[in-house]
Design a protein around this motif. Structure first.
Motif, PDB file in Angstrom:
ATOM      1  N   TYR A 145      -2.813   3.076   7.762  1.00 15.34           N
ATOM      2  CA  TYR A 145      -1.570   3.633   8.301  1.00 15.34           C
ATOM      3  C   TYR A 145      -0.779   4.320   7.195  1.00 15.34           C
ATOM      4  O   TYR A 145      -0.289   5.433   7.364  1.00 15.34           O
ATOM      5  CB  TYR A 145      -0.725   2.535   8.949  1.00 15.34           C
ATOM      6  N   CYS A 146      -0.648   3.670   6.064  1.00 14.87           N
ATOM      7  CA  CYS A 146       0.104   4.243   4.937  1.00 14.87           C
ATOM      8  C   CYS A 146      -0.596   5.474   4.383  1.00 14.87           C
ATOM      9  O   CYS A 146       0.059   6.445   4.026  1.00 14.87           O
ATOM     10  CB  CYS A 146       0.278   3.206   3.836  1.00 14.87           C
ATOM     11  N   LEU A 147      -1.898   5.429   4.318  1.00 13.98           N
ATOM     12  CA  LEU A 147      -2.653   6.580   3.821  1.00 13.98           C
ATOM     13  C   LEU A 147      -2.339   7.821   4.640  1.00 13.98           C
ATOM     14  O   LEU A 147      -1.996   8.860   4.089  1.00 13.98           O
ATOM     15  CB  LEU A 147      -4.150   6.296   3.877  1.00 13.98           C
ATOM     16  N   PHE A 148      -2.429   7.707   5.953  1.00  8.70           N
ATOM     17  CA  PHE A 148      -2.209   8.867   6.812  1.00  8.70           C
ATOM     18  C   PHE A 148      -0.748   9.304   6.847  1.00  8.70           C
ATOM     19  O   PHE A 148      -0.454  10.457   7.112  1.00  8.70           O
ATOM     20  CB  PHE A 148      -2.739   8.610   8.217  1.00  8.70           C
ATOM     21  N   SER A 149       0.172   8.399   6.570  1.00 10.93           N
ATOM     22  CA  SER A 149       1.577   8.797   6.552  1.00 10.93           C
ATOM     23  C   SER A 149       1.909   9.598   5.292  1.00 10.93           C
ATOM     24  O   SER A 149       2.811  10.427   5.308  1.00 10.93           O
ATOM     25  CB  SER A 149       2.490   7.575   6.657  1.00 10.93           C
ATOM     26  N   ILE A 150       1.170   9.383   4.220  1.00 11.68           N
ATOM     27  CA  ILE A 150       1.428  10.088   2.957  1.00 11.68           C
ATOM     28  C   ILE A 150       0.448  11.243   2.760  1.00 11.68           C
ATOM     29  O   ILE A 150       0.821  12.306   2.271  1.00 11.68           O
ATOM     30  CB  ILE A 150       1.389   9.103   1.782  1.00 11.68           C
ATOM     31  N   TRP A 166       0.819  -1.213   0.000  1.00  8.33           N
ATOM     32  CA  TRP A 166       0.000   0.000   0.000  1.00  8.33           C
ATOM     33  C   TRP A 166       0.847   1.255   0.000  1.00  8.33           C
ATOM     34  O   TRP A 166       0.513   2.247  -0.642  1.00  8.33           O
ATOM     35  CB  TRP A 166      -0.983   0.008   1.164  1.00  8.33           C
ATOM     36  N   LYS A 167       1.959   1.221   0.716  1.00  6.95           N
ATOM     37  CA  LYS A 167       2.835   2.386   0.734  1.00  6.95           C
ATOM     38  C   LYS A 167       3.361   2.674  -0.667  1.00  6.95           C
ATOM     39  O   LYS A 167       3.391   3.819  -1.110  1.00  6.95           O
ATOM     40  CB  LYS A 167       3.992   2.186   1.706  1.00  6.95           C
ATOM     41  N   LYS A 168       3.740   1.635  -1.386  1.00  4.34           N
ATOM     42  CA  LYS A 168       4.230   1.810  -2.762  1.00  4.34           C
ATOM     43  C   LYS A 168       3.127   2.351  -3.675  1.00  4.34           C
ATOM     44  O   LYS A 168       3.374   3.223  -4.498  1.00  4.34           O
ATOM     45  CB  LYS A 168       4.768   0.487  -3.312  1.00  4.34           C
ATOM     46  N   VAL A 169       1.912   1.856  -3.533  1.00  2.74           N
ATOM     47  CA  VAL A 169       0.791   2.325  -4.364  1.00  2.74           C
ATOM     48  C   VAL A 169       0.520   3.803  -4.101  1.00  2.74           C
ATOM     49  O   VAL A 169       0.384   4.611  -5.029  1.00  2.74           O
ATOM     50  CB  VAL A 169      -0.485   1.485  -4.100  1.00  2.74           C
ATOM     51  N   LEU A 170       0.457   4.177  -2.826  1.00  2.00           N
ATOM     52  CA  LEU A 170       0.165   5.563  -2.479  1.00  2.00           C
ATOM     53  C   LEU A 170       1.311   6.503  -2.845  1.00  2.00           C
ATOM     54  O   LEU A 170       1.078   7.630  -3.290  1.00  2.00           O
ATOM     55  CB  LEU A 170      -0.191   5.671  -1.000  1.00  2.00           C
ATOM     56  N   GLN A 171       2.536   6.051  -2.707  1.00  2.00           N
ATOM     57  CA  GLN A 171       3.680   6.865  -3.131  1.00  2.00           C
ATOM     58  C   GLN A 171       3.664   7.067  -4.640  1.00  2.00           C
ATOM     59  O   GLN A 171       3.975   8.151  -5.130  1.00  2.00           O
ATOM     60  CB  GLN A 171       4.999   6.213  -2.704  1.00  2.00           C
ATOM     61  N   ASP A 172       3.275   6.037  -5.372  1.00  2.00           N
ATOM     62  CA  ASP A 172       3.177   6.145  -6.824  1.00  2.00           C
ATOM     63  C   ASP A 172       2.132   7.190  -7.211  1.00  2.00           C
ATOM     64  O   ASP A 172       2.361   8.005  -8.111  1.00  2.00           O
ATOM     65  CB  ASP A 172       2.846   4.788  -7.439  1.00  2.00           C
ATOM     66  N   LEU A 173       0.989   7.178  -6.536  1.00  2.00           N
ATOM     67  CA  LEU A 173      -0.043   8.189  -6.810  1.00  2.00           C
ATOM     68  C   LEU A 173       0.481   9.595  -6.534  1.00  2.00           C
ATOM     69  O   LEU A 173       0.256  10.516  -7.319  1.00  2.00           O
ATOM     70  CB  LEU A 173      -1.290   7.925  -5.962  1.00  2.00           C
ATOM     71  N   GLN A 174       1.203   9.732  -5.433  1.00  2.00           N
ATOM     72  CA  GLN A 174       1.758  11.033  -5.070  1.00  2.00           C
ATOM     73  C   GLN A 174       2.777  11.494  -6.121  1.00  2.00           C
ATOM     74  O   GLN A 174       2.775  12.651  -6.528  1.00  2.00           O
ATOM     75  CB  GLN A 174       2.403  10.945  -3.696  1.00  2.00           C
ATOM     76  N   GLU A 175       3.616  10.587  -6.573  1.00  2.00           N
ATOM     77  CA  GLU A 175       4.614  10.922  -7.597  1.00  2.00           C
ATOM     78  C   GLU A 175       3.969  11.290  -8.931  1.00  2.00           C
ATOM     79  O   GLU A 175       4.530  12.048  -9.714  1.00  2.00           O
ATOM     80  CB  GLU A 175       5.577   9.754  -7.782  1.00  2.00           C
ATOM     81  N   ARG A 176       2.770  10.761  -9.182  1.00  2.00           N
ATOM     82  CA  ARG A 176       2.049  11.064 -10.423  1.00  2.00           C
ATOM     83  C   ARG A 176       1.264  12.364 -10.333  1.00  2.00           C
ATOM     84  O   ARG A 176       0.595  12.752 -11.270  1.00  2.00           O
ATOM     85  CB  ARG A 176       1.104   9.921 -10.779  1.00  2.00           C
TER      86      ARG A 176
END
Length: 57
Positions: free
Chosen positions: A35-40, A7-17
């Motif tokens: 947890y990953c959602l709120f960290s990003i 999930w962290k990788k998926v959300l980081q990818d969205l942020q990078e896009r």
């Protein structure tokens, strides 16, 4: 690969896009996701989706 890492990788990818802000994130209880959602996206709101449970009763 564990759910938290995935999930962290998926959300980081969205942020990078270019996704700068998430207002509402709705899931059906995906492990490690919140947890990953709120960290990003710390300002995001979270809601669980339970309609599928009522359809299976």
């Amino acid at each position: 690969m564990n759910n938290h890492y995935s999930w962290k990788k998926v959300l980081q990818d969205l942020q990078e896009r270019g996704v700068e802000e998430v207002l509402l994130f709705i899931t059906d209880g995906l492990k490690g996701c919140t947890y990953c959602l709120f960290s990003i996206y710390p300002d995001a709101k979270y809601q669980s989706y339970f309609v599928y449970i009522s359809h299976n009763i």
